[in-house]
Design a protein around this motif. Structure first.
Motif, PDB file in Angstrom:
ATOM      1  N   ALA A 113      -4.981  -2.855   7.468  1.00  0.00           N
ATOM      2  CA  ALA A 113      -4.196  -2.004   6.576  1.00  0.00           C
ATOM      3  C   ALA A 113      -4.009  -0.621   7.186  1.00  0.00           C
ATOM      4  CB  ALA A 113      -4.893  -1.896   5.226  1.00  0.00           C
ATOM      5  N   LEU A 114      -2.844  -0.029   6.919  1.00  0.00           N
ATOM      6  CA  LEU A 114      -2.503   1.290   7.427  1.00  0.00           C
ATOM      7  C   LEU A 114      -2.619   2.323   6.321  1.00  0.00           C
ATOM      8  CD1 LEU A 114       0.647   0.401   9.555  1.00  0.00           C
ATOM      9  CD2 LEU A 114      -1.661   0.874  10.384  1.00  0.00           C
ATOM     10  N   ALA A 115      -3.101   3.518   6.704  1.00  0.00           N
ATOM     11  CA  ALA A 115      -3.181   4.616   5.753  1.00  0.00           C
ATOM     12  C   ALA A 115      -1.808   5.231   5.504  1.00  0.00           C
ATOM     13  CB  ALA A 115      -4.155   5.676   6.255  1.00  0.00           C
ATOM     14  N   LEU A 169       0.809  -1.214   0.000  1.00  0.00           N
ATOM     15  CA  LEU A 169       0.000   0.000   0.000  1.00  0.00           C
ATOM     16  C   LEU A 169       0.847   1.271   0.000  1.00  0.00           C
ATOM     17  CD1 LEU A 169      -2.759  -1.016   2.580  1.00  0.00           C
ATOM     18  CD2 LEU A 169      -2.765  -1.265   0.082  1.00  0.00           C
ATOM     19  N   ARG A 170       2.020   1.206   0.638  1.00  0.00           N
ATOM     20  CA  ARG A 170       2.821   2.422   0.751  1.00  0.00           C
ATOM     21  C   ARG A 170       4.282   2.048   0.917  1.00  0.00           C
ATOM     22  NH1 ARG A 170       1.503   7.549   1.197  1.00  0.00           N
ATOM     23  NH2 ARG A 170       3.034   9.017   2.019  1.00  0.00           N
ATOM     24  N   VAL A 199      17.564   2.029   2.384  1.00  0.00           N
ATOM     25  CA  VAL A 199      16.698   1.117   3.120  1.00  0.00           C
ATOM     26  C   VAL A 199      15.273   1.651   3.064  1.00  0.00           C
ATOM     27  CG1 VAL A 199      16.240  -0.022   5.322  1.00  0.00           C
ATOM     28  CG2 VAL A 199      18.589   0.455   4.629  1.00  0.00           C
ATOM     29  N   LEU A 200      14.322   0.765   2.692  1.00  0.00           N
ATOM     30  CA  LEU A 200      12.925   1.134   2.543  1.00  0.00           C
ATOM     31  C   LEU A 200      12.063   0.251   3.421  1.00  0.00           C
ATOM     32  CD1 LEU A 200      12.829   1.314  -1.366  1.00  0.00           C
ATOM     33  CD2 LEU A 200      13.210   3.215   0.210  1.00  0.00           C
ATOM     34  N   ALA A 201      10.880   0.756   3.752  1.00  0.00           N
ATOM     35  CA  ALA A 201       9.868  -0.024   4.468  1.00  0.00           C
ATOM     36  C   ALA A 201       8.607  -0.039   3.624  1.00  0.00           C
ATOM     37  CB  ALA A 201       9.591   0.579   5.838  1.00  0.00           C
ATOM     38  N   LEU A 202       8.064  -1.234   3.399  1.00  0.00           N
ATOM     39  CA  LEU A 202       6.859  -1.405   2.588  1.00  0.00           C
ATOM     40  C   LEU A 202       5.691  -1.716   3.520  1.00  0.00           C
ATOM     41  CD1 LEU A 202       9.278  -1.852   0.633  1.00  0.00           C
ATOM     42  CD2 LEU A 202       7.864  -3.514  -0.571  1.00  0.00           C
ATOM     43  N   GLY A 203       4.700  -0.845   3.523  1.00  0.00           N
ATOM     44  CA  GLY A 203       3.506  -1.074   4.302  1.00  0.00           C
ATOM     45  C   GLY A 203       2.559  -2.004   3.553  1.00  0.00           C
ATOM     46  N   LEU A 204       2.223  -3.148   4.155  1.00  0.00           N
ATOM     47  CA  LEU A 204       1.418  -4.174   3.499  1.00  0.00           C
ATOM     48  C   LEU A 204      -0.024  -4.114   3.965  1.00  0.00           C
ATOM     49  CD1 LEU A 204       3.969  -7.126   3.693  1.00  0.00           C
ATOM     50  CD2 LEU A 204       3.779  -5.324   1.976  1.00  0.00           C
ATOM     51  N   SER A 205      -0.871  -4.780   3.209  1.00  0.00           N
ATOM     52  CA  SER A 205      -2.307  -4.702   3.445  1.00  0.00           C
ATOM     53  C   SER A 205      -2.746  -5.386   4.725  1.00  0.00           C
ATOM     54  CB  SER A 205      -3.057  -5.304   2.250  1.00  0.00           C
ATOM     55  OG  SER A 205      -2.624  -6.638   2.015  1.00  0.00           O
TER      56      SER A 205
END
Length: 790
Positions: free
Chosen positions: A221-223, A163-164, A174-180
């Motif tokens: 899920a996070l906005a 999602l983000r 380094v990245l963080a992927l917000g999942l559903s």
């Protein structure tokens, strides 16, 4: 006269005329050479400085369809060499591509599938009825029964969505992927450079620092999501779909056996937010958490104690009647840039108040054409950022200098996603129409503007705008401060105090030596003082910094006593000498009276120094610098302007004395004798005849000494604290333009902003001395014309 004699005289006369012409042309050529050298120096300085003031520009490099398919990008980036780009798509793929043509270099699917155990209910079992004969022969009817079976557990694969994407550490990629499912996956993209067969090859590498298993944060899920990775803590903050604010940390421990990092989850915290949260941000040092609403309200939390975060401020960060569009950190994670729906972009950062508490403050706004900002991305190494709006315009800004560098339309469709290379020389723009554009960015010197060089600038962390010079620091997140105002101020301040010390001594000494001193004594004094001019300034600076500065600090009352009482002692000695009987005065030849003053001054100077210690104990508790700091609020630096005045004045005195003395001694004798013959006293002759006639020369001596003081380097460098501050106090230090160039030029990168700013400092010093010398020459010419008929 014989013919041979006439021929010889004509030959001598022609040879003399020839030598005169040669000398005249030689002097003219030499003068023109000096002028040409000055012009060349000026042209070279301008040549180095001028590129800093050229406007930023962009030029198209490539345009193509989205590499790897039409799925829109959630995140774009470019590697260091600006050759390979990366995008994370909405369907969960990481696509590496060549920036030049969009060809796919590598494509990887993210580990979004997760296997979970699911309990499936089973239908009940029907047990038929019938007759059952008991042991005693009795027949019993059994009814039909329905038995419930336990649920059956099976494994199924669940596909999660990305999602983000948020940056954890933009420097380390380094990245963080917000999942559903409310979890986050930590990903790192790196680029290995090899040279097989002498050809540079960039190979993308995708890794998972904490494994391919996502880390849980929420149940749904996070906005929005913010993640930061510190030495011993991994912190998550998120905004749920219904506007709640979540915060969770993971304690990191490293195994001593295989050096793997293990995470221990801490309890999930639901922070009290005064409004529904749509965006969350955390600074890299895990000090502050920002929660923002769509209406532009911002809650500012202190998370230094991760177990008990607390809200310290709530503020509205956009203009009334607008909505929040985008918010992002600048490089370093200290400043926020916030875009509103009316196209305004503002900068905010925390500032300490009077109670030493942090408060978020509005710092500056950036000019932008009205429009809806869709994308906002910051440079990773400078305080610059890009914006993309719904009209397809690309904006380029720099925070420290408060400059809107560029605002140009590059597409007919909205700019949905942006990226800028680490070196800020290439930008990627993805349009809503599914096209990716690459633009070469020419913006080497965004830090430079006239307001940033000379005006007050509000730097990150400063309580208010200031004029500051600090070009380097130990951290890569440092914000350069390149104001030339404190350096120019320091040059003027140092020259002022040096001239304040040198002018009275040099001019009065020249007057006495040229007119009142005996010729034999003058023959000893004048060469001695002129020899002082040969002393290396590095030696004077060394003595001033290591010997004179501690001496002045230890005997500050004695130094003040010398400055105040020595002139009084001299006048008292002169008065006493005038009252002595002539029988004593005649024993001293005319013009040798000054020799008697030397032991008197030495004695009274020693007496003043001896009296300074008891006086300091009696009046100032034994420490005058501390008393001034506590009582008067005047801080005392050991290496200060007072020491510079003494040391630089000592270096300037021979120059002023020698030229002024020659000018006074060179006044025609018939003017002096005529004045004395008309009954004027020697002092009246000095004031009314000699000084006006010699005034052009004396003025030239002062201006040459001033030029020497303005351009002095080593004494100022070694005898002051070398601190670029704007304080006219005689007890504080300084840094001059020349000293700054000498100190920082060896460590500056050729062609960098720092390098060219140092050349600009040299140009300012060149122009300053040129203007002073020009004005001095104009004044000297007027004095010459005025007093040439005496």
């Amino acid at each position: 006269m014989s013919k041979d004699s006439v021929t010889t005289l004509d030959a001598l006369r022609r040879w003399r005329y020839a030598k005169d012409r040669i000398a005249r042309y030689g002097v003219a050529i030499g003068g023109l050479g000096v002028i040409a050298a000055l012009v060349l120096i000026f042209v070279y300085l301008v040549y180095i400085v001028l590129p800093m003031f050229q406007p930023a520009r962009i030029e198209p490099a490539a345009a193509y369809a989205l590499p790897g398919g039409a799925s829109p990008s959630l995140y774009l980036s470019v590697e260091e060499q600006s050759e390979v780009g990366m995008r994370i798509t909405a369907d969960g793929r990481v696509v590496f591509f060549r920036v030049a043509d969009g060809s796919v270099v590598q494509e990887q699917a993210l580990p979004l599938d997760v296997v979970r155990k699911v309990s499936l209910p089973q239908p009940p079992v029907t047990v038929p009825g019938g007759q059952i004969t008991q042991p005693d022969g009795t027949v019993v009817e059994r009814p039909v029964r329905r038995l419930q079976r336990p649920p059956r557990e099976i494994e199924e694969t669940v596909r999660r969505e990305v999602l983000r994407v948020t940056e954890v550490d933009p420097v380390k990629n380094v990245l963080a992927l917000g999942l559903s499912d409310g979890s986050a996956l930590i990903v790192r993209h790196e680029y290995e450079i090899t040279y097989p067969e002498n050809r540079k090859t960039i190979t993308p590498v995708l890794s998972y620092p904490y494994g391919e298993t996502s880390l849980p944060l929420a149940d749904g899920a996070l906005a929005d999501l913010a993640v930061r990775d510190e030495d011993d803590t991994l912190a998550f903050a998120g905004a749920t779909q219904d506007g709640q604010l979540l915060f969770r940390t993971f304690a990191k421990t490293t195994s001593l056996i295989d050096e793997t990092t293990m995470l221990e989850p801490q309890p999930l915290q639901r922070l009290d937010s005064p409004f529904p949260v749509t965006r969350v941000l955390m600074n890299p040092l895990l000090e502050w958490l920002y929660a923002v609403s769509a209406e532009g309200d911002l809650a500012y939390f202190d998370i230094r104690n991760s177990a008990a975060p607390r809200q310290i401020q709530r503020v509205h960060v956009i203009p009334p009647g607008t909505r929040l569009q985008q918010v992002a950190f600048l490089a370093g994670g200290y400043s926020l840039v916030i875009a509103a729906s009316d196209g305004t972009i503002s900068q905010w950062f925390p500032v300490r108040d009077e109670d030493n508490n942090y408060q978020l403050r509005h710092v500056r706004d950036f000019r932008n054409a009205p429009g809806e900002v869709i994308a906002l991305v910051s440079e990773s190494r400078r305080r610059g950022f890009l914006s993309g709006d719904a009209q397809g315009r690309l904006g380029l800004y720099y925070a420290t200098s408060n400059r809107t560098l560029l605002n140009e339309s590059i597409a007919d469709a909205p700019l949905a996603c942006l990226a800028i290379a680490p070196r800020a020389n290439l930008a990627l723009a993805e349009t809503a129409a599914g096209q990716l554009q690459a633009w070469r960015v020419h913006n080497e010197y965004p830090e430079v503007s006239w307001s940033a060089l000379w005006g007050k600038v509000w730097y990150e962390g400063y309580p208010e705008p200031a004029r500051t010079w600090q070009s380097t620091a130990a951290t890569n997140d440092f914000e350069p401060k390149l104001s030339l105002a404190p350096l120019t101020f320091g040059s003027i301040k140092g020259a002022f105090y040096a001239m304040l010390f040198a002018m009275p001594l040099a001019i009065m000494g020249a007057i006495y030596t040229a007119f009142f001193m005996a010729p034999r004594m003058r023959g000893m004094i004048k060469p001695t003082i002129e020899v002082m001019q040969a002393l290396p300034t590095v030696v004077l600076g060394f003595l001033a910094g290591l010997w004179l500065a501690p001496l002045v600090e230890a005997h500050l009352p004695g130094v003040f006593g010398l400055l105040l009482l020595l002139p009084v002692f001299m006048l008292l000695f002169g008065y006493a000498w005038s009252r002595l009987p002539n029988v004593f005065k005649r024993r001293v030849p005319d013009g040798w009276e000054g020799a008697l003053l030397v032991p008197v001054l030495i004695f009274f100077g020693w007496l003043t120094f001896q009296a300074g210690g008891p006086l300091e104990v009696w009046l100032f508790d034994g420490n005058l610098p501390l008393w001034m700091d506590e009582t008067l609020g005047i801080s005392y630096d050991q290496r200060n302007s007072l020491v510079v005045g003494f040391a630089m004045g000592f270096a300037v005195i021979p120059t002023i004395f020698s030229i002024a003395e020659d000018a006074i001694f060179g006044v025609p004798k018939h003017l002096v004798n005529g004045s004395l013959a008309l009954g004027a006293t020697p002092w009246q002759t000095m004031v009314g005849v000699i000084l006006p006639t010699a005034s052009p020369g004396i003025f030239s001596a002062v201006m040459i000494g001033l030029g020497r003081a303005v351009g002095e380097t080593m004494i100022v460098l070694m005898a002051t604290g070398n601190t670029p501050i704007m304080d006219f106090s005689i007890f504080s230090g300084m840094r001059t333009l020349s000293a700054n160039v000498a100190v920082e030029m060896p460590e500056s990168e050729v062609g960098s902003t720092h390098y060219r700013i140092l050349f600009l400092a040299a140009l300012v010093l060149f122009m300053l001395t040129f203007v002073l010398n020009t004005l001095a020459e104009m004044v000297r010419q007027r004095l010459r014309e005025r007093y040439s008929n005496i």
